[in-house]
Design a protein around this motif. Structure first.
Motif, PDB file in Angstrom:
ATOM      1  N   ALA A  19       3.815 -14.620  17.704  1.00  0.00           N
ATOM      2  CA  ALA A  19       4.688 -14.797  18.872  1.00  0.00           C
ATOM      3  C   ALA A  19       5.910 -15.621  18.494  1.00  0.00           C
ATOM      4  O   ALA A  19       7.033 -15.290  18.886  1.00  0.00           O
ATOM      5  N   TRP A  20       5.705 -16.673  17.720  1.00  0.00           N
ATOM      6  CA  TRP A  20       6.803 -17.540  17.312  1.00  0.00           C
ATOM      7  C   TRP A  20       7.836 -16.769  16.495  1.00  0.00           C
ATOM      8  O   TRP A  20       9.036 -16.873  16.736  1.00  0.00           O
ATOM      9  N   ARG A  21       7.348 -15.975  15.522  1.00  0.00           N
ATOM     10  CA  ARG A  21       8.272 -15.186  14.691  1.00  0.00           C
ATOM     11  C   ARG A  21       9.050 -14.179  15.539  1.00  0.00           C
ATOM     12  O   ARG A  21      10.255 -14.019  15.371  1.00  0.00           O
ATOM     13  N   CYS A  66       2.339  -5.030  22.267  1.00  0.00           N
ATOM     14  CA  CYS A  66       1.141  -4.802  21.495  1.00  0.00           C
ATOM     15  C   CYS A  66       0.249  -6.046  21.613  1.00  0.00           C
ATOM     16  O   CYS A  66       0.643  -7.129  21.238  1.00  0.00           O
ATOM     17  N   LEU A  67      -0.942  -5.877  22.135  1.00  0.00           N
ATOM     18  CA  LEU A  67      -1.869  -7.002  22.267  1.00  0.00           C
ATOM     19  C   LEU A  67      -2.952  -6.859  21.213  1.00  0.00           C
ATOM     20  O   LEU A  67      -3.459  -5.762  20.977  1.00  0.00           O
ATOM     21  N   PHE A  68      -3.307  -7.963  20.631  1.00  0.00           N
ATOM     22  CA  PHE A  68      -4.248  -7.920  19.527  1.00  0.00           C
ATOM     23  C   PHE A  68      -5.704  -8.060  19.936  1.00  0.00           C
ATOM     24  O   PHE A  68      -6.587  -7.700  19.204  1.00  0.00           O
ATOM     25  N   PHE A  69      -5.966  -8.603  21.102  1.00  0.00           N
ATOM     26  CA  PHE A  69      -7.322  -8.942  21.474  1.00  0.00           C
ATOM     27  C   PHE A  69      -7.664  -8.341  22.821  1.00  0.00           C
ATOM     28  O   PHE A  69      -6.820  -8.223  23.685  1.00  0.00           O
ATOM     29  N   ALA A  70      -8.906  -7.972  22.992  1.00  0.00           N
ATOM     30  CA  ALA A  70      -9.342  -7.410  24.275  1.00  0.00           C
ATOM     31  C   ALA A  70      -9.216  -8.459  25.367  1.00  0.00           C
ATOM     32  O   ALA A  70      -9.408  -9.655  25.135  1.00  0.00           O
ATOM     33  N   SER A  71      -8.880  -8.022  26.549  1.00  0.00           N
ATOM     34  CA  SER A  71      -8.699  -8.943  27.677  1.00  0.00           C
ATOM     35  C   SER A  71      -9.985  -9.716  27.957  1.00  0.00           C
ATOM     36  O   SER A  71     -11.074  -9.183  27.877  1.00  0.00           O
ATOM     37  N   GLY A  72      -9.799 -10.974  28.311  1.00  0.00           N
ATOM     38  CA  GLY A  72     -10.919 -11.802  28.742  1.00  0.00           C
ATOM     39  C   GLY A  72     -11.677 -12.506  27.642  1.00  0.00           C
ATOM     40  O   GLY A  72     -12.550 -13.307  27.933  1.00  0.00           O
ATOM     41  N   ALA A 126      16.348  -9.738  18.364  1.00  0.00           N
ATOM     42  CA  ALA A 126      15.946  -8.339  18.457  1.00  0.00           C
ATOM     43  C   ALA A 126      14.515  -8.158  18.981  1.00  0.00           C
ATOM     44  O   ALA A 126      14.204  -7.149  19.598  1.00  0.00           O
ATOM     45  N   THR A 127      13.659  -9.146  18.749  1.00  0.00           N
ATOM     46  CA  THR A 127      12.251  -9.011  19.144  1.00  0.00           C
ATOM     47  C   THR A 127      11.806 -10.093  20.127  1.00  0.00           C
ATOM     48  O   THR A 127      10.615 -10.248  20.381  1.00  0.00           O
ATOM     49  N   ARG A 128      12.768 -10.838  20.671  1.00  0.00           N
ATOM     50  CA  ARG A 128      12.421 -11.978  21.534  1.00  0.00           C
ATOM     51  C   ARG A 128      11.564 -11.571  22.728  1.00  0.00           C
ATOM     52  O   ARG A 128      10.610 -12.245  23.084  1.00  0.00           O
ATOM     53  N   SER A 129      11.885 -10.463  23.374  1.00  0.00           N
ATOM     54  CA  SER A 129      11.106 -10.074  24.561  1.00  0.00           C
ATOM     55  C   SER A 129       9.652  -9.803  24.198  1.00  0.00           C
ATOM     56  O   SER A 129       8.746 -10.138  24.964  1.00  0.00           O
ATOM     57  N   GLU A 130       9.403  -9.245  23.025  1.00  0.00           N
ATOM     58  CA  GLU A 130       8.027  -9.034  22.585  1.00  0.00           C
ATOM     59  C   GLU A 130       7.339 -10.375  22.307  1.00  0.00           C
ATOM     60  O   GLU A 130       6.164 -10.558  22.624  1.00  0.00           O
ATOM     61  N   GLY A 131       8.077 -11.315  21.736  1.00  0.00           N
ATOM     62  CA  GLY A 131       7.525 -12.651  21.504  1.00  0.00           C
ATOM     63  C   GLY A 131       7.175 -13.338  22.806  1.00  0.00           C
ATOM     64  O   GLY A 131       6.124 -13.985  22.925  1.00  0.00           O
ATOM     65  N   ILE A 132       8.027 -13.205  23.808  1.00  0.00           N
ATOM     66  CA  ILE A 132       7.755 -13.786  25.127  1.00  0.00           C
ATOM     67  C   ILE A 132       6.471 -13.199  25.697  1.00  0.00           C
ATOM     68  O   ILE A 132       5.618 -13.928  26.217  1.00  0.00           O
ATOM     69  N   GLU A 133       6.302 -11.894  25.569  1.00  0.00           N
ATOM     70  CA  GLU A 133       5.070 -11.260  26.071  1.00  0.00           C
ATOM     71  C   GLU A 133       3.848 -11.755  25.314  1.00  0.00           C
ATOM     72  O   GLU A 133       2.782 -11.950  25.904  1.00  0.00           O
ATOM     73  N   GLN A 134       3.996 -11.989  24.008  1.00  0.00           N
ATOM     74  CA  GLN A 134       2.879 -12.518  23.214  1.00  0.00           C
ATOM     75  C   GLN A 134       2.508 -13.938  23.668  1.00  0.00           C
ATOM     76  O   GLN A 134       1.324 -14.265  23.773  1.00  0.00           O
ATOM     77  N   TYR A 135       3.517 -14.769  23.920  1.00  0.00           N
ATOM     78  CA  TYR A 135       3.235 -16.119  24.429  1.00  0.00           C
ATOM     79  C   TYR A 135       2.517 -16.048  25.774  1.00  0.00           C
ATOM     80  O   TYR A 135       1.561 -16.791  26.021  1.00  0.00           O
ATOM     81  N   GLY A 172      11.084 -22.433  25.298  1.00  0.00           N
ATOM     82  CA  GLY A 172      12.168 -22.332  24.329  1.00  0.00           C
ATOM     83  C   GLY A 172      12.687 -20.909  24.185  1.00  0.00           C
ATOM     84  O   GLY A 172      13.898 -20.688  24.097  1.00  0.00           O
ATOM     85  N   ALA A 173      11.789 -19.937  24.189  1.00  0.00           N
ATOM     86  CA  ALA A 173      12.206 -18.534  24.074  1.00  0.00           C
ATOM     87  C   ALA A 173      12.992 -18.102  25.304  1.00  0.00           C
ATOM     88  O   ALA A 173      14.001 -17.398  25.194  1.00  0.00           O
ATOM     89  N   TYR A 174      12.532 -18.520  26.478  1.00  0.00           N
ATOM     90  CA  TYR A 174      13.275 -18.198  27.695  1.00  0.00           C
ATOM     91  C   TYR A 174      14.678 -18.817  27.662  1.00  0.00           C
ATOM     92  O   TYR A 174      15.652 -18.191  28.066  1.00  0.00           O
ATOM     93  N   VAL A 175      14.779 -20.037  27.175  1.00  0.00           N
ATOM     94  CA  VAL A 175      16.088 -20.698  27.094  1.00  0.00           C
ATOM     95  C   VAL A 175      16.998 -19.951  26.123  1.00  0.00           C
ATOM     96  O   VAL A 175      18.164 -19.687  26.426  1.00  0.00           O
ATOM     97  N   LEU A 176      16.476 -19.589  24.958  1.00  0.00           N
ATOM     98  CA  LEU A 176      17.282 -18.833  23.990  1.00  0.00           C
ATOM     99  C   LEU A 176      17.787 -17.525  24.582  1.00  0.00           C
ATOM    100  O   LEU A 176      18.865 -17.053  24.245  1.00  0.00           O
ATOM    101  N   ASP A 177      16.986 -16.946  25.452  1.00  0.00           N
ATOM    102  CA  ASP A 177      17.331 -15.667  26.079  1.00  0.00           C
ATOM    103  C   ASP A 177      18.122 -15.855  27.379  1.00  0.00           C
ATOM    104  O   ASP A 177      18.480 -14.871  28.013  1.00  0.00           O
TER     105      ASP A 177
END
Length: 86
Positions: free
Chosen positions: A22-24, A1-7, A30-39, A58-63
């Protein structure tokens, strides 16, 4: 889910809100992959926002997603190189 229009660039409030979300997400298995996409979206939108890079690593390392991390950062380096050569 993206919050802002591209560009579109983010203002400071939007930037902090997206970073916080993204941090949360990234700090829960359970939601790490979505956080990675947000980052990644945040980095694409605001490439100078260094905290997103640090937190993404850090998220990649945790995963234990080292190859995915390498591929993403390699793609950024190549895109940066291509942009400089234009």
């Amino acid at each position: 889910c993206l919050f802002f229009a591209s560009g579109l660039r983010l203002n400071a409030e939007q930037l902090e809100a997206q970073y916080g979300r993204a941090w949360r997400l990234a700090n829960s298995k359970a939601t790490r992959s979505e956080g990675i996409e947000q980052y990644k979206e945040l980095i694409r939108r605001e490439p100078g926002f260094w905290r997103a890079y640090k937190s993404l690593v850090g998220a990649y390392v945790l995963d234990s997603a080292y190859l995915e991390a390498e591929a993403f950062f390699r793609s950024l380096a190549l895109a940066n190189r291509d942009a400089r050569n234009r």
